[in-house]
Design a protein around this motif. Sequence first.
Motif, short mmCIF file in Angstrom:
data_model
loop_
_atom_site.label_atom_id
_atom_site.label_comp_id
_atom_site.label_asym_id
_atom_site.label_seq_id
_atom_site.Cartn_x
_atom_site.Cartn_y
_atom_site.Cartn_z
N ASP A 195 0.98 -1.13 -0.04
CA ASP A 195 0.05 -0.01 0.19
C ASP A 195 1.00 1.11 0.11
N GLN A 196 0.70 1.86 -1.04
CA GLN A 196 1.74 3.02 -1.27
C GLN A 196 1.40 4.19 -0.30
N GLN A 197 0.17 4.40 0.02
CA GLN A 197 -0.31 5.41 1.14
C GLN A 197 0.30 4.89 2.59
N GLU A 198 0.30 3.71 2.88
CA GLU A 198 1.07 3.36 4.11
C GLU A 198 2.23 3.74 4.30
N ALA A 199 2.90 3.33 3.10
CA ALA A 199 4.53 3.51 3.30
C ALA A 199 4.69 5.08 3.13
N LEU A 200 4.07 5.84 2.41
CA LEU A 200 4.38 7.29 2.41
C LEU A 200 4.12 8.06 3.69
N SER A 201 2.94 7.45 4.26
CA SER A 201 2.54 8.12 5.68
C SER A 201 3.66 7.94 6.77
N VAL A 202 4.28 6.84 6.85
CA VAL A 202 5.13 6.74 8.11
C VAL A 202 6.45 6.53 8.04
N SER A 203 6.97 6.24 6.79
CA SER A 203 8.29 5.89 6.83
C SER A 203 9.10 6.99 6.64
N ASP A 204 10.54 6.86 7.16
CA ASP A 204 11.44 7.79 7.06
C ASP A 204 11.98 7.53 5.66
#
Length: 378
Positions: A195-204
């Motif tokens: 899920d791109q949005q998950e990764a964009l939301s929380v990742s450094d």
Amino acid sequence: MIGSNVVIGGISKSFGDFEVLKNVSLEIKKGEFFSLLGPSGCGKTTLLRIIAGFEQPDKGTLTLDGDDVLSLPPNRRPTNTVFQSYALFPHLTVFENVAFSPRLKKDSASQIKSKVERYLELVRLEGHADKKPNQLSGGMKQRVAIARALINEPRVLLLDEPLSALDAKLRQHMLIELDRIHDEIGITFIYVTHDQQEALSVSDRIAVMNQGEILQIDTPHEIYESPATNFVAKFIGETNLFDGIIKKVEKVKLHEFDGVTEYMAEVEIPELGIIKVTDIDEIHAGQKVSITVRPEKIEITKEKPATSRYDINLLHGIVDEPIYSGFQTKFYVQTDKAIIRVIKQHANYSDEGPDIRWKDSVYLSWSAVDGYIVEVKS
């Protein structure tokens, strides 16, 4: 707790004739929230299982803080895994599930009680210690699984699509909770998701994977704004992607970048004509390129924009399909030879409905700096 540096060097893995990982190398920094992002079957879960010790690579190296851990079984590695399926013991209470590992280690009753209470408080489940898993929501079960993994005080927490079984609103809530937990405990998180949005939301930082290879490692902002390949551009969010040939290049100064040369290219795209785009890498006439323009960068109007700026691209088209989503409308606009996607945010209240409708004649405009050259093909 403290996190670990994780260094993966040239790891390959095959199952039969299928090569799942192809010479993968990356370094994950101590305390980082790092995501492995890609479509199903790209190798991200296999890489996570190799870090956990559930799979062995065919070749390559894996070190945590400089120590080779490939020869260690899962229970001797300073890692713990949170699975998509929760993997809770259904006959045990929340307290007993979280206490399971400390009891195996023969901790004292007072130590176990203190630890369990601390981690239940961390995941905000302190009032649910006596419940069984079947009395909990999906989000609460996942928080129990996280507490059970963290009570072992790992240096690296591995999360294998932990939110995919939850509904959309609960996923958003749990993402915020995961980010908060990471900030509080400071260990290294390695998060697998499609899920791109998950990764964009929380990742450094994010590693985008496809077909067993890493295509780009960068911050969420850089991956979204400056994708390294056509695949990354299409996989991360939505975009308009076109191939063309550079016809003309000139040096320009459109940003206040100290010491950075910018190039304005006129790219001939068969479907669109001449499109202007800038780049900080030196480019030359005659090169074949792919350019991307994100839908939200494009302005859509019924009247032709009055602008004299030489860096503006301007197209005319007909609204083929408007899709209203409350906070925004996505338009599919048919030009002479192409469909362009445009996203318009609804920042102001409107009691008359949308001002642009199906079959309306519209103008699309965007600055050259809002396009991006993704690939130079020759």
